[in-house]
Design an enzyme around this catalytic site. Sequence first.
Site, short mmCIF file in Angstrom:
data_model
loop_
_atom_site.label_atom_id
_atom_site.label_comp_id
_atom_site.label_asym_id
_atom_site.label_seq_id
_atom_site.Cartn_x
_atom_site.Cartn_y
_atom_site.Cartn_z
N GLU A 9 0.88 -1.16 0.00
CA GLU A 9 0.00 0.00 0.00
C GLU A 9 0.92 1.21 0.00
O GLU A 9 2.11 1.09 0.33
CB GLU A 9 -0.90 0.02 1.23
CG GLU A 9 -0.13 0.20 2.53
CD GLU A 9 -1.02 0.30 3.75
OE1 GLU A 9 -2.05 0.97 3.67
OE2 GLU A 9 -0.67 -0.30 4.77
N ASN A 56 -10.58 -4.16 4.51
CA ASN A 56 -9.31 -4.33 5.21
C ASN A 56 -9.58 -4.24 6.71
O ASN A 56 -10.24 -3.32 7.17
CB ASN A 56 -8.31 -3.23 4.84
CG ASN A 56 -7.03 -3.34 5.65
OD1 ASN A 56 -6.32 -4.33 5.55
ND2 ASN A 56 -6.74 -2.33 6.46
N GLU A 57 -9.10 -5.21 7.43
CA GLU A 57 -9.21 -5.23 8.90
C GLU A 57 -10.61 -4.82 9.35
O GLU A 57 -10.78 -3.92 10.18
CB GLU A 57 -8.12 -4.35 9.52
CG GLU A 57 -6.73 -4.88 9.21
CD GLU A 57 -5.62 -4.28 10.04
OE1 GLU A 57 -5.78 -3.15 10.55
OE2 GLU A 57 -4.58 -4.95 10.19
O1 AHR Z 1 0.90 -2.41 7.58
C1 AHR Z 1 0.51 -1.23 8.22
C2 AHR Z 1 -0.98 -1.25 8.59
O2 AHR Z 1 -1.23 -2.23 9.54
C3 AHR Z 1 -1.92 -1.58 7.48
O3 AHR Z 1 -2.22 -0.48 6.68
C4 AHR Z 1 -3.14 -2.06 8.20
O4 AHR Z 1 -3.88 -2.99 7.44
C5 AHR Z 1 -2.57 -2.65 9.46
O5 AHR Z 1 -3.24 -2.20 10.58
#
Ligand code: AHR
Length: 652
Positions: free
Chosen positions: A49, A376-377
């Site tokens: 990312e 995500n998460e």
């Molecule tokens: O890897 C850093 C962050 O950690 C990511 O963006 C997130 O998915 C996780 O909390």
Amino acid sequence: MASLGLRFFGIAALLGGLYVPVCHAVTTVTVSATASHTIPTTLYGQMFEDINHSGDGGLYAELLQNRAFQQVTPGDSSSLDPWVAVNGAELEVIADTDPVSSALPNSLQVTIPSDATGSVGFSNPGYWGIKVDPSWTYNASLYYRFPSESPYSGTLTVGLESDTGEVFASNSTTIDGSQTSWANVFLTLTPSSSASNTNNSFFVTINGSEAAGEIVNFAMFSLFPPTYKDRPNGMRIDIAETLAAMKPTFFRFPGGNNIEGQSFDTRWQWNATVGSLLDRPGRMGDWGYANTDGLGLLEYLTFFEDVGMEPIMAVWAGYSLNGESEPEDALAPFIQQAIDQIEFVVGDPSTSDAAALRASLGHPEPFYLNNVEIGNEDFFASDSYVYRWPDFYGNLSAAFPDLTFIATTYPFDPVIYPTPPHYDVHVYQTPDWFIENAFYYDSFERNGTTYFEGEYASISTNASNLYGTPEEGRFLYPTMQSSTAEAAFMTGLERNSDIVFAASYAPLLQLANDSQWTPNLVNYDAGTVYPSTSYYVQQLFAVNLGDEYIPSTLPTEDGTLFWTISRNSTSGDTFIKIVNPVTDEQDLLFDLAFTTVASSGTLQLFHGTQNDSNTPTTPDLITPQTSTITTGQAFNYTAPGYSVSVITVNAS
Ligand code: AHR
């Protein structure tokens, strides 16, 4: 469980003038000649990312920072960063009354003082530096217009210079005051010599005395070095080659937090990242800086084809980092946007507008896509994932029955329906946790559910303050302690690859000059890439992997010595990985049940001391070393402290 024997080692300890034999416990590992399961082709890959300037300023090769004044507020002093005036030019970022495009509303307005002399203009130092390489041709581009027609006509020069004024390359063209609409200037730069460091900048100047009193607007600058596989708008070669050398099988993108947005409006949106750069507004990313979106969906997909890896692509799932979730009755447009995103990747141009757009951009064939991650998460918004998951999963799997969808929660909280076929599990922990959890997946039910270890890293020695400062135990860079602990955990991922189908360390990349998260797998600055100790662990695991898992005596669950064995069923090459994540060396005896085992093999040994770390100041402190090793149906091996060893031996 491993059996421990005792073995007298040849070297004896000197005690009070007497030689006393040193007695080490020897762990016997019996290796089966029959595979237990096929190893998934996606086991080891990468998670990406834009964090730590890993996209803009990192993998994406564009050299100019704030190239198009995206997502800045005109008039704010920071809107100009890092551009600076050269020789008295007056610079202002303005909301242009006639912008270069509706997506790029801001311009750089340059006023040449009425008493100007010499070369006057502005410069940009890149992302904390610019590498000047005389073997490269740089492509420079900008747009300009005169806001008021003028009789002026003169020379515009672009170039590369050091912070002491040494000019390495320059090129010129004529600009004309009658040009009141936007004109594109494209010039190449070929340095005549290399710079001694990266304290260099890109400059744009005009003759001050000729242009005194003139006002010129500029927009959408760009400066590209050669790119990976020569792609226009492509990737930085040294970073891309470092990633490719890890032999990743997949690339998870575009987040991570960075898909989510700090609010709904600033979420990552595929359609804002494709087409002409003039049509990409960029967005305020989730890690404190604007993303240009020059690294857009098509650039990602092309890069995956160039490296030979597949995407694990996330779609936005109705939740943003500020904690807000879209209500269920408002999800429809976002589900449609996710469908269109997938259509862009795999759709048929004759039936889908998004796929037709892809075809119009030069890629009529669908890209390869199998895995799509929903959010995500999302355990952070478990209350809403109970409706967001079924709504997204239901609609997307109906539209794309051949694709695989991954939920981003843990299997136990929240419990969501329909039961996800795949979960993305994240863990950031201490070295001890990774060692103690090498058996994490061994007890998981074999019920058809599979797992993606989508983010993991050993980030701190301080279990009670994992995300604290380096003084509180957080690693700035991976160390041999953190990396070998991850390797211990990875032996468990490999052993459980009947249910773990993919795994990726995170975060992947870090611009050493300005980062938001440590530690990271690969560090770099404007001129150099610094693979970390964890990078070499990932590489050793990914490059040395067979297609079948070979069972062997299990390591001791609460022990400190780990191994995993895989084999290439075609060649017979058998990869024995041994991980010792503690200080003392440990002895093993391998006993292979294969009928024929080569009498010698290859040893790749990666070892150091606990705090050894590859950093920008100690770049290649620890790298794997290759040698020949005596093997056979039975052979001994001593694993040094803080080591990962890979023994490759042919067996049939
Ligand atoms: O890897 C850093 C962050 O950690 C990511 O963006 C997130 O998915 C996780 O909390």
